[in-house]
Write a protein that holds these residues in place. Structure first.
Motif, PDB file in Angstrom:
ATOM      1  N   GLY A  29       1.580 -36.988 -30.478  1.00 13.90           N
ATOM      2  CA  GLY A  29       1.151 -35.601 -30.358  1.00 13.90           C
ATOM      3  C   GLY A  29       1.248 -34.792 -31.632  1.00 13.90           C
ATOM      4  N   ASN A  30       2.040 -35.273 -32.579  1.00 11.56           N
ATOM      5  CA  ASN A  30       2.245 -34.539 -33.830  1.00 11.56           C
ATOM      6  C   ASN A  30       1.433 -35.106 -34.988  1.00 11.56           C
ATOM      7  N   LEU A  48       7.842 -21.486 -33.848  1.00 15.83           N
ATOM      8  CA  LEU A  48       6.918 -21.818 -32.765  1.00 15.83           C
ATOM      9  C   LEU A  48       7.049 -23.288 -32.362  1.00 15.83           C
ATOM     10  N   GLY A  49       7.612 -24.098 -33.254  1.00 15.84           N
ATOM     11  CA  GLY A  49       7.876 -25.496 -32.951  1.00 15.84           C
ATOM     12  C   GLY A  49       6.682 -26.418 -33.066  1.00 15.84           C
ATOM     13  N   ASN A  91       3.885 -30.551 -30.919  1.00 18.03           N
ATOM     14  CA  ASN A  91       2.546 -30.037 -30.676  1.00 18.03           C
ATOM     15  C   ASN A  91       2.103 -30.138 -29.219  1.00 18.03           C
ATOM     16  N   VAL A  92       2.530 -31.171 -28.509  1.00 18.86           N
ATOM     17  CA  VAL A  92       2.096 -31.320 -27.121  1.00 18.86           C
ATOM     18  C   VAL A  92       2.656 -30.187 -26.267  1.00 18.86           C
ATOM     19  N   LYS A  93       3.964 -30.017 -26.282  1.00 15.63           N
ATOM     20  CA  LYS A  93       4.583 -28.929 -25.508  1.00 15.63           C
ATOM     21  C   LYS A  93       4.142 -27.571 -26.020  1.00 15.63           C
ATOM     22  N   GLY A  94       4.096 -27.439 -27.345  1.00 14.34           N
ATOM     23  CA  GLY A  94       3.703 -26.166 -27.942  1.00 14.34           C
ATOM     24  C   GLY A  94       2.306 -25.751 -27.504  1.00 14.34           C
ATOM     25  N   TRP A  98       1.147 -22.453 -25.663  1.00 12.36           N
ATOM     26  CA  TRP A  98       0.342 -21.474 -26.398  1.00 12.36           C
ATOM     27  C   TRP A  98      -1.127 -21.479 -26.021  1.00 12.36           C
ATOM     28  N   GLU A  99      -1.612 -22.576 -25.466  1.00 15.49           N
ATOM     29  CA  GLU A  99      -3.032 -22.654 -25.106  1.00 15.49           C
ATOM     30  C   GLU A  99      -3.255 -22.650 -23.593  1.00 15.49           C
ATOM     31  N   ALA A 100      -2.238 -22.288 -22.839  1.00 16.66           N
ATOM     32  CA  ALA A 100      -2.315 -22.331 -21.374  1.00 16.66           C
ATOM     33  C   ALA A 100      -3.426 -21.458 -20.801  1.00 16.66           C
TER      34      ALA A 100
END
Length: 126
Positions: A29-30, A48-49, A91-94, A98-100
């Motif tokens: 994911g990263n 933001l991670g 990036n996956v969780k972030g 953030w894009e929900a």
């Protein structure tokens, strides 16, 4: 002593952090920028991670440190809590967070070079 200062990070810790970051960046994911999907990001927003490319890191910097605190994964000194947060978030969780609210038919702006659509997307996202 202020343990939230980069001055408290020893050279040994800094090298360990760089190795940890290199491993975190190898996670599936990263492997691409959280914002534009360019491969092999080398920057991160430590609060933001998420891991981002050079182009997107510049846009993040323009947001101000109250929104995004950008660090190089290779050049900057990181605090242990920053490394840990980026390891946990990534990036996956972030992007899930953030894009929900993106519409189902959303099309990501073009990547690679700074452009108004990419900048507007990042500003709206965070």
């Amino acid at each position: 002593m202020n343990f939230n200062s980069k001055r408290t990070v020893t050279d040994e810790q800094n090298e360990r952090h760089k190795r940890l970051l290199a491993n975190i960046l190898r996670e599936e994911g990263n492997k691409s920028c959280a914002d534009c999907k360019t491969r092999n990001p080398t920057w991160a927003s430590v609060n933001l991670g998420v891991f981002v490319c050079l182009t997107c890191s510049g846009i993040h910097r323009s947001l101000g440190v109250h929104i995004s605190q950008v660090r190089s994964c290779n050049l900057d000194t990181w605090l242990p809590k920053q490394v840990e947060f980026c390891r946990i978030m990534g990036n996956v969780k972030g992007n899930r967070y953030w894009e929900a609210r993106l519409p189902k038919d959303f099309r990501r702006p073009p990547s690679g070079n700074p452009n108004p659509e990419l900048s507007a997307f990042i500003r709206a996202k965070y």
